[in-house]
Write an enzyme that holds these catalytic residues in place. Structure first.
Site, PDB file in Angstrom:
ATOM      1  N   ASP A  70      32.124 -36.076  -2.148  1.00  0.00           N
ATOM      2  CA  ASP A  70      32.792 -36.456  -3.412  1.00  0.00           C
ATOM      3  C   ASP A  70      32.346 -35.520  -4.517  1.00  0.00           C
ATOM      4  O   ASP A  70      31.192 -35.097  -4.545  1.00  0.00           O
ATOM      5  CB  ASP A  70      32.400 -37.893  -3.810  1.00  0.00           C
ATOM      6  CG  ASP A  70      32.897 -38.896  -2.765  1.00  0.00           C
ATOM      7  OD1 ASP A  70      32.299 -39.965  -2.625  1.00  0.00           O
ATOM      8  OD2 ASP A  70      33.874 -38.515  -2.054  1.00  0.00           O
ATOM      9  N   ASP A  76      26.446 -36.719 -18.223  1.00  0.00           N
ATOM     10  CA  ASP A  76      26.895 -37.284 -19.500  1.00  0.00           C
ATOM     11  C   ASP A  76      28.190 -38.060 -19.334  1.00  0.00           C
ATOM     12  O   ASP A  76      28.449 -39.013 -20.074  1.00  0.00           O
ATOM     13  CB  ASP A  76      27.004 -36.227 -20.589  1.00  0.00           C
ATOM     14  CG  ASP A  76      27.654 -34.942 -20.153  1.00  0.00           C
ATOM     15  OD1 ASP A  76      28.183 -34.904 -19.021  1.00  0.00           O
ATOM     16  OD2 ASP A  76      27.617 -33.983 -20.922  1.00  0.00           O
ATOM     17  N   GLU A  99      30.808 -39.693 -28.394  1.00  0.00           N
ATOM     18  CA  GLU A  99      30.854 -38.232 -28.479  1.00  0.00           C
ATOM     19  C   GLU A  99      31.703 -37.655 -27.369  1.00  0.00           C
ATOM     20  O   GLU A  99      32.294 -36.602 -27.481  1.00  0.00           O
ATOM     21  CB  GLU A  99      29.416 -37.691 -28.402  1.00  0.00           C
ATOM     22  CG  GLU A  99      29.262 -36.223 -28.750  1.00  0.00           C
ATOM     23  CD  GLU A  99      29.282 -35.304 -27.537  1.00  0.00           C
ATOM     24  OE1 GLU A  99      29.240 -35.821 -26.390  1.00  0.00           O
ATOM     25  OE2 GLU A  99      29.360 -34.091 -27.725  1.00  0.00           O
ATOM     26  N   GLU A 100      31.783 -38.417 -26.247  1.00  0.00           N
ATOM     27  CA  GLU A 100      32.492 -37.928 -25.059  1.00  0.00           C
ATOM     28  C   GLU A 100      33.995 -38.190 -25.101  1.00  0.00           C
ATOM     29  O   GLU A 100      34.734 -37.706 -24.238  1.00  0.00           O
ATOM     30  CB  GLU A 100      31.920 -38.604 -23.800  1.00  0.00           C
ATOM     31  CG  GLU A 100      30.497 -38.178 -23.453  1.00  0.00           C
ATOM     32  CD  GLU A 100      30.429 -36.756 -22.902  1.00  0.00           C
ATOM     33  OE1 GLU A 100      29.428 -36.070 -23.130  1.00  0.00           O
ATOM     34  OE2 GLU A 100      31.429 -36.319 -22.268  1.00  0.00           O
ATOM     35  N   ASP A 120      26.317 -41.436 -28.957  1.00  0.00           N
ATOM     36  CA  ASP A 120      26.303 -40.223 -28.138  1.00  0.00           C
ATOM     37  C   ASP A 120      25.532 -40.615 -26.877  1.00  0.00           C
ATOM     38  O   ASP A 120      24.320 -40.781 -26.933  1.00  0.00           O
ATOM     39  CB  ASP A 120      25.609 -39.088 -28.904  1.00  0.00           C
ATOM     40  CG  ASP A 120      25.720 -37.762 -28.157  1.00  0.00           C
ATOM     41  OD1 ASP A 120      25.433 -36.713 -28.757  1.00  0.00           O
ATOM     42  OD2 ASP A 120      26.073 -37.801 -26.954  1.00  0.00           O
ATOM     43  N   LEU A 122      24.526 -39.150 -24.184  1.00  0.00           N
ATOM     44  CA  LEU A 122      23.469 -38.276 -23.672  1.00  0.00           C
ATOM     45  C   LEU A 122      23.378 -37.026 -24.544  1.00  0.00           C
ATOM     46  O   LEU A 122      23.843 -35.951 -24.189  1.00  0.00           O
ATOM     47  CB  LEU A 122      23.758 -37.895 -22.205  1.00  0.00           C
ATOM     48  CG  LEU A 122      22.551 -37.428 -21.389  1.00  0.00           C
ATOM     49  CD1 LEU A 122      21.444 -38.486 -21.358  1.00  0.00           C
ATOM     50  CD2 LEU A 122      22.955 -37.085 -19.971  1.00  0.00           C
ATOM     51  N   ASP A 123      22.730 -37.226 -25.709  1.00  0.00           N
ATOM     52  CA  ASP A 123      22.616 -36.110 -26.657  1.00  0.00           C
ATOM     53  C   ASP A 123      21.582 -35.096 -26.140  1.00  0.00           C
ATOM     54  O   ASP A 123      20.529 -35.471 -25.642  1.00  0.00           O
ATOM     55  CB  ASP A 123      22.183 -36.637 -28.020  1.00  0.00           C
ATOM     56  CG  ASP A 123      22.175 -35.527 -29.060  1.00  0.00           C
ATOM     57  OD1 ASP A 123      23.248 -35.184 -29.572  1.00  0.00           O
ATOM     58  OD2 ASP A 123      21.096 -34.972 -29.303  1.00  0.00           O
ATOM     59  N   GLU A 282      25.206 -39.061 -34.722  1.00  0.00           N
ATOM     60  CA  GLU A 282      23.946 -38.300 -34.751  1.00  0.00           C
ATOM     61  C   GLU A 282      23.287 -38.460 -36.122  1.00  0.00           C
ATOM     62  O   GLU A 282      22.196 -39.012 -36.230  1.00  0.00           O
ATOM     63  CB  GLU A 282      24.196 -36.812 -34.427  1.00  0.00           C
ATOM     64  CG  GLU A 282      24.556 -36.569 -32.954  1.00  0.00           C
ATOM     65  CD  GLU A 282      24.871 -35.100 -32.626  1.00  0.00           C
ATOM     66  OE1 GLU A 282      25.646 -34.474 -33.368  1.00  0.00           O
ATOM     67  OE2 GLU A 282      24.337 -34.600 -31.616  1.00  0.00           O
TER      68      GLU A 282
END
Ligand code: P6P
Length: 338
Positions: A70, A76, A99-100, A120, A122-123, A282
């Site tokens: 897969d 993120d 953020e994504e 966010d 995974l900043d 942020e």
């Protein structure tokens, strides 16, 4: 041999938030349940960041093909999905901004609650393969009176947030959070899966000795910014220069600034007229935490928390940290604007 003392009166994040909520008679417990969803997301991400480092299967490049052939999702992306699912299923959220995701997520009526979460997931994720600390940053608004939950509930000044926090993923997972009455830090005990109070009532030193900025942009800085950082590097006789520390992961740089003091900055410059960092998920949460810890956060010309974003992914310049250090910057910007 002295027996290790076992703490049996553990203050978990959930218990601490409930205690806080009990002080407000009108509290319904909704915020506590919402923060449980945030905690679930952070625990999931903490585990997967550790796995990614251990197995190096996912990395930021993503796209790796796993043993079953897969397509392996980027960390993120899966982090974003866990937060969206956890927040939606809590039934306490009306609007999400990530953020994504290009657009705001308006939760369907049957699952809609009275809070808006901007985050966010995974900043700093581009740093993962280098083993640098990364984190989740989040802010929470209560929907406006009479609102059914629309994008206008998040295009508001950061001072209207009711909760702000981050979870930093490093040697341990550290959650730093404020519900408007100071800042507390919690460390994830993987054995029992709970965030335990380890840093009560965090207060930032009034002045620090560290500055944290990407000097690679110095060529593009405006005059006040250049004058300020030069004043730290080449102080008058008898004063020591500040130390430079820059990790390039906002959560890690702000965490150090909160605990040790000094200044973290992502200024506007000739390349980026509003700087790089995003207002909603942020700058606002980090400014909220900094002020709650006794520090300050400005854009150079105004208080960060007084900014009103026009769009959900707007950016703004930020100088945050110790009160006296931020006052020094403000003085220089005022001098140049006269
Ligand atoms: P630069 C990470 O990509 C991030 O969004 C923040 O975590 C960090 O403070 C900043 O960008 C670093 O940007 O331009 O210095 O690499």
């Amino acid at each position: 041999m002295s027996e290790e003392k076992v703490t049996t009166d553990i203050i978990t994040l959930s218990r601490h938030v409930l205690d806080e909520q009990r002080k407000h008679k009108e509290a319904s417990g909704d915020l506590t349940l919402l923060l449980n969803a945030v905690q679930l997301g952070c625990k999931f991400v903490a585990t997967n960041v550790r796995k990614a480092r251990l197995l190096n299967l996912v990395g930021i490049a993503g796209g790796a093909v796993n043993v079953t052939g897969d397509e392996q999702k980027k960390l993120d992306v899966i982090s974003n999905e866990i937060f969206i699912n956890a927040l939606r299923s809590s039934g306490k959220v009306a609007v999400m901004v990530s953020e994504e995701d290009e657009k705001a997520i308006i939760v369907e009526d049957e699952m809609k609650g009275k809070y808006c979460v901007v985050f966010d997931p995974l900043d700093g994720s581009s740093n993962i393969d280098a083993g640098v600390n990364v984190g989740t940053i989040f802010g929470i608004y209560k929907i406006k009176d009479g609102s059914g939950g629309t994008i206008s509930d998040v295009l508001r000044p950061g001072r209207e947030m009711v909760v702000a926090g981050y979870c930093m993923y490093g040697s341990s997972a550290n959650m730093i959070i404020s519900t408007g009455n100071g800042v507390n830090g919690y460390t994830l005990d993987n054995a029992i899966g709970e965030f335990i109070l380890t840093h009560p009532n965090i207060k930032i030193p009034k002045r620090g000795k560290i500055y944290s900025v990407n000097e690679g942009n110095a060529k593009y800085w405006d005059e006040p910014c250049t004058e300020y950082f030069n004043s730290l590097k080449f102080p008058p006789e008898g004063k020591n220069p500040y130390s430079a520390r820059y990790i390039g992961s906002m959560v890690a740089d702000v965490h150090r600034t909160l605990l040790y003091g000094g200044i973290f900055a992502y200024p506007a410059d000739k390349k980026s007229k509003n700087g790089k960092l995003r207002v909603l998920y942020e700058c606002f949460p980090m400014a909220f935490l900094t002020e709650q810890a006794g520090g300050k956060a400005i854009t150079g010309r105004e208080r960060v928390l007084d900014v009103t974003p026009q769009n959900i992914h707007d950016r703004c310049p930020i100088f945050l940290g110790s009160e006296d250090d931020v006052d020094d910057i403000e003085t220089i910007y005022k001098k140049h604007s006269c």
